[in-house]
Write an enzyme that holds these catalytic residues in place. Structure first.
Site, PDB file in Angstrom:
ATOM      1  N   HIS A  82       0.852  -1.193   0.000  1.00  0.00           N
ATOM      2  CA  HIS A  82       0.000   0.000   0.000  1.00  0.00           C
ATOM      3  C   HIS A  82       0.884   1.238   0.000  1.00  0.00           C
ATOM      4  CE1 HIS A  82      -3.466   2.534   0.918  1.00  0.00           C
ATOM      5  NE2 HIS A  82      -2.646   3.201   1.713  1.00  0.00           N
ATOM      6  N   ASP A 161     -15.276   1.513   6.985  1.00  0.00           N
ATOM      7  CA  ASP A 161     -14.252   2.517   6.670  1.00  0.00           C
ATOM      8  C   ASP A 161     -14.735   3.447   5.565  1.00  0.00           C
ATOM      9  OD1 ASP A 161     -11.567   3.782   6.532  1.00  0.00           O
ATOM     10  OD2 ASP A 161     -11.636   2.876   4.538  1.00  0.00           O
ATOM     11  N   ARG A 168     -15.337  11.741   7.409  1.00  0.00           N
ATOM     12  CA  ARG A 168     -14.129  12.469   7.849  1.00  0.00           C
ATOM     13  C   ARG A 168     -13.719  13.502   6.808  1.00  0.00           C
ATOM     14  NH1 ARG A 168     -10.125   8.017   8.114  1.00  0.00           N
ATOM     15  NH2 ARG A 168      -8.620   9.661   8.532  1.00  0.00           N
ATOM     16  N   SER A 183      -7.926   3.242   9.223  1.00  0.00           N
ATOM     17  CA  SER A 183      -8.625   3.236   7.940  1.00  0.00           C
ATOM     18  C   SER A 183      -7.846   2.406   6.907  1.00  0.00           C
ATOM     19  CB  SER A 183      -8.789   4.689   7.468  1.00  0.00           C
ATOM     20  OG  SER A 183      -9.126   4.752   6.119  1.00  0.00           O
ATOM     21  N   LYS A 187      -8.620  -1.968   5.590  1.00  0.00           N
ATOM     22  CA  LYS A 187      -8.787  -2.444   4.205  1.00  0.00           C
ATOM     23  C   LYS A 187      -7.737  -3.503   3.869  1.00  0.00           C
ATOM     24  CE  LYS A 187      -8.803   1.905   2.943  1.00  0.00           C
ATOM     25  NZ  LYS A 187      -9.296   3.263   3.106  1.00  0.00           N
TER      26      LYS A 187
HETATM   27  N1  URA Z   1      -6.189   6.861   3.028  1.00  0.00           N
HETATM   28  C1  URA Z   1      -7.082   6.053   3.624  1.00  0.00           C
HETATM   29  O1  URA Z   1      -7.393   4.987   3.102  1.00  0.00           O
HETATM   30  N2  URA Z   1      -7.600   6.453   4.791  1.00  0.00           N
HETATM   31  C2  URA Z   1      -7.292   7.604   5.411  1.00  0.00           C
HETATM   32  O2  URA Z   1      -7.796   7.879   6.466  1.00  0.00           O
HETATM   33  C3  URA Z   1      -6.364   8.440   4.764  1.00  0.00           C
HETATM   34  C4  URA Z   1      -5.831   8.038   3.575  1.00  0.00           C
END
Ligand code: URA
Length: 434
Positions: A82, A161, A168, A183, A187
């Protein structure tokens, strides 16, 4: 339990229990807790923070809020990577086939971009027909057969999320390390890989503007990964200037292909080697970093990584007829040079502004539903530390919307700080957190 009491508890700096956090995540996802109460709660978290236990409980609740991919039927180790996102970041396009060509499965969930340029999924769509919405069965089958699959965002993984992140985004509560870490990791954990390598970008073109914040986020995510029994490693890398020279979807594909052929820019090449080294070591494929590096370099020079890339694009339905001549994927009506009006050394490039310029050209999204122009973008010819002559071409812009030309040229020229004194190139890999 009442949401009011939990908001108050957090507002007063209290620590929530796992069952209280589960109550909030479940209630919000299912709609029994309204946006206004969740917003107040997130703002309380923003100011009072979360403990490690609370952050882990939040991550777990979001991971468990939807489907979790079970990759156990795929033999061998499964890795995912990621990036926290940056300008010109086409690392996945190079790293994933390199790793797969060395016998480690890459099970990669990727996103579309908001702002700057597209995400990996947009970039891959430069190949006509490329399928970014594989079913779970197709995703697993592809990994079993060729060791690699890259899929777009699905609604079924970590739905909590998605809902919380969207809230957010509009309530000024994104910039909290615990919320960002939970967050991202919710994932990644739902996606089921055994090894998670995180490329945490630090600098003017990144989410985390300085190394201190990037380090905090990296530590937080590695802690969550380890607590979830996943091998998790974070590499902090520089994003004070774009990665590589090409910015924009198809243009980034072109540069990724050059890199897979061993002819890519040094920073992109070195970042892929650094991330790949972590994966090979974690998977037990290499006994040390030197052996891992040799294996990765060989995958580029002997052509196996590039062959794997072709196989991957073809297996996901992409048309590979132009893959050996990828500039044919860039269909821009206008190709215009950006000419330097001063002479000297490039001291810095305002990376975020370069990202903004590429978005204005059409390569990125202004809002989540706007289309991207896969052919639009920028090719830089000068990076930090380089010397520029007056009237030399500093960049080239590719676009289809005639009216944006002058604005974009000004943004690019203003992004470069050119000075008389010789300047150092920035260090690419800042730290590795395991
Ligand atoms: N990317 C994400 O997936 N979540 C966040 O909170 C910030 C960046």
């Amino acid at each position: 339990m009442r949401m009011y009491d939990l908001i108050l508890k957090k507002r007063e700096g209290g620590c929530l229990t796992e069952s209280e956090i589960n109550y909030i995540v479940k209630g919000y996802t299912q709609g029994s807790i309204p946006d206004y109460q969740m917003s107040a709660f997130l703002m309380a978290v923003y100011f009072k923070g979360l403990s490690d236990e609370e952050t882990f409980a939040l991550t777990k609740a979001m991971t468990d809020s939807g489907e979790k991919l079970d990759l156990s039927c795929i033999p061998g180790v499964k890795a995912d990577k990621h990036s926290t996102g940056g300008v010109g970041d086409k690392t996945t396009l190079v790293l994933a086939p390199m790793i797969a060509s060395l016998g480690i499965n890459m099970a990669k969930m990727s996103g579309r971009g908001l702002g700057n340029t597209g995400g990996t999924i947009d970039k891959l769509e430069s190949f006509p027909g490329f399928n970014t919405s594989l079913t779970n069965e197709q995703f697993i089958e592809n990994i079993k057969h060729i060791g690699i699959a890259v899929n777009g965002p699905t609604l079924s993984l970590a739905p909590a999320d998605k809902k919380i992140y969207a809230l957010r985004d509009v309530t000024a509560t994104v910039e909290n390390v615990s919320l960002i870490a939970s967050s991202i990791m919710s994932k990644k954990l739902a996606a089921g890989a055994d090894i998670i390598v995180l490329d945490v970008k630090s600098g003017s073109g990144a989410f985390m503007k300085n190394e201190h914040d990037a380090l905090q986020l990296a530590h937080e995510m590695v802690k969550i990964g380890k607590a979830s029994n996943k091998q998790t490693i974070a590499v902090i890398s520089d994003m004070n200037q774009p990665l590589g020279y090409n910015i924009g979807n198809a243009l980034e594909v072109v540069e990724a292909i050059e890199t897979l052929k061993g002819k890519g820019p040094a920073d992109l090449h070195n970042l892929c080697i650094a991330l790949g080294t972590q994966i090979l070591e974690a998977a037990g494929k290499a006994s040390d970093a030197a052996q891992a590096k040799d294996m990765l370099e060989s995958s580029l020079t002997n052509g196996t990584a590039y062959s794997k890339f072709k196989e991957f694009i073809k297996t996901q339905g992409g048309d590979i007829s132009n893959i050996d001549n990828p500039m044919k994927l860039v269909n821009a009506s206008y190709i215009v040079p950006v000419i330097s009006n001063s002479e000297g050394y490039v001291e810095s490039i305002e990376c975020e502004q370069i990202g903004r310029a590429s978005m204005i050209l059409g390569a990125g999204r202004k809002d989540k539903d706007s289309p991207v122009d896969l052919s639009a973008g920028i090719v830089l010819h000068k990076k930090t530390g380089d010397f520029v002559n007056k009237n030399e071409e500093i960049a080239t812009i590719y676009f289809n919307k005639k009216e944006v030309k002058n604005d974009v040229i000004n943004i690019i020229l203003n992004s470069y700080k050119i000075v008389d004194k010789k300047c150092e190139k920035p260090e690419l890999i800042k730290q590795i957190i395991k």
